[in-house]
Write a protein that holds these residues in place. Sequence first.
Motif, PDB file in Angstrom:
ATOM      1  N   UNK A   1       8.041   6.619  -0.738  1.00 54.46           N
ATOM      2  CA  UNK A   1       8.483   6.279   0.611  1.00 54.46           C
ATOM      3  C   UNK A   1       9.996   6.075   0.592  1.00 54.46           C
ATOM      4  N   UNK A   2      10.695   6.709   1.520  1.00 50.51           N
ATOM      5  CA  UNK A   2      12.150   6.605   1.567  1.00 50.51           C
ATOM      6  C   UNK A   2      12.575   5.206   2.008  1.00 50.51           C
ATOM      7  N   UNK A  69       8.047  16.052  12.420  1.00 49.97           N
ATOM      8  CA  UNK A  69       7.580  16.402  11.086  1.00 49.97           C
ATOM      9  C   UNK A  69       6.108  16.782  11.086  1.00 49.97           C
ATOM     10  N   UNK A  70       5.296  16.075  11.863  1.00 53.03           N
ATOM     11  CA  UNK A  70       3.873  16.405  11.947  1.00 53.03           C
ATOM     12  C   UNK A  70       3.666  17.811  12.491  1.00 53.03           C
ATOM     13  N   UNK A  95       0.681  14.438   5.458  1.00 56.40           N
ATOM     14  CA  UNK A  95       0.138  13.086   5.367  1.00 56.40           C
ATOM     15  C   UNK A  95       1.241  12.043   5.522  1.00 56.40           C
ATOM     16  N   UNK A  96       2.377  12.291   4.864  1.00 56.59           N
ATOM     17  CA  UNK A  96       3.492  11.344   4.982  1.00 56.59           C
ATOM     18  C   UNK A  96       4.018  11.293   6.415  1.00 56.59           C
ATOM     19  N   UNK A  97       4.074  12.438   7.083  1.00 55.68           N
ATOM     20  CA  UNK A  97       4.530  12.446   8.473  1.00 55.68           C
ATOM     21  C   UNK A  97       3.562  11.678   9.367  1.00 55.68           C
ATOM     22  N   UNK A 212      -3.194   0.451   7.190  1.00 54.74           N
ATOM     23  CA  UNK A 212      -1.912   0.697   6.535  1.00 54.74           C
ATOM     24  C   UNK A 212      -2.022   0.516   5.031  1.00 54.74           C
ATOM     25  N   UNK A 213      -2.840  -0.462   4.612  1.00 52.50           N
ATOM     26  CA  UNK A 213      -3.032  -0.682   3.178  1.00 52.50           C
ATOM     27  C   UNK A 213      -3.709   0.518   2.539  1.00 52.50           C
ATOM     28  N   UNK A 214      -4.736   1.044   3.245  1.00 53.76           N
ATOM     29  CA  UNK A 214      -5.437   2.226   2.722  1.00 53.76           C
ATOM     30  C   UNK A 214      -4.496   3.424   2.693  1.00 53.76           C
ATOM     31  N   UNK A 215      -3.675   3.568   3.771  1.00 51.80           N
ATOM     32  CA  UNK A 215      -2.740   4.693   3.816  1.00 51.80           C
ATOM     33  C   UNK A 215      -1.694   4.603   2.725  1.00 51.80           C
TER      34      UNK A 215
END
Length: 224
Positions: A1-2, A69-70, A95-97, A212-215
């Motif tokens: 993650x940036x 991005x998506x 996925x990151x987007x 968010x934790x799962x992601x």
Amino acid sequence: MSLQWTIIATFLYAEIAIVLLLTLPIASPSKWQRFFKSKFLAYISGQASIYFLILIGVLVLCLLDAIREMQKYSNIESTDHQHLDAEMQGNMRLFRAQRNFYISGFALFLLVVIRRLVQLISQLATLLAQSEANFRQAQSATVTARDLLEKAGAGDEQNKKELDELKSKITLLEKELNKEKKDKEAVKSQAESLNKEYDRLAEEHSKLQKKLTVASGGDSKKDE
């Protein structure tokens, strides 16, 4: 993650903590009102609207960037199936987007929720204070009028007129007292409905934190 999205995710977690503090029965609305009017918050309240608009603008820009991005990597995923490595890279970036979209979107949503919660708590504290002051004033006036009635005799016509005026005042004061009681009950009912809304928001925030934790866990595994 940036670094950019790490800061936004940290801001989101801070928002979740603030919402939990505001929704849980930790302090009464009057105590929160005193905290909101403290010297520190009074110092920054003059520029609070500017900070709020800046945060809204930054989060909207991040949200639009995530949406861009998506769309970009969704198109790559639908057209490029020739190389497995390229497809995996495209899926990872998609996925990151998507993760960034949810982070920025929920951060923007919670920012508006926190502002609204602060306004509702301040309004509720003001209504409770006004109701209590009016109730005490009506009680004091009623006691004074009854004392005057006890001292009043059954004398001449003037005393009878004063007695009638005092009776009419007592009737009006009793009506005002009943009105204040009803207003107080309405404020209590509003407070109960507000607490139910707080509980609902807290449950939604708990579900959001789990997602968010799962992601974040899935992202860590893919990065490895």
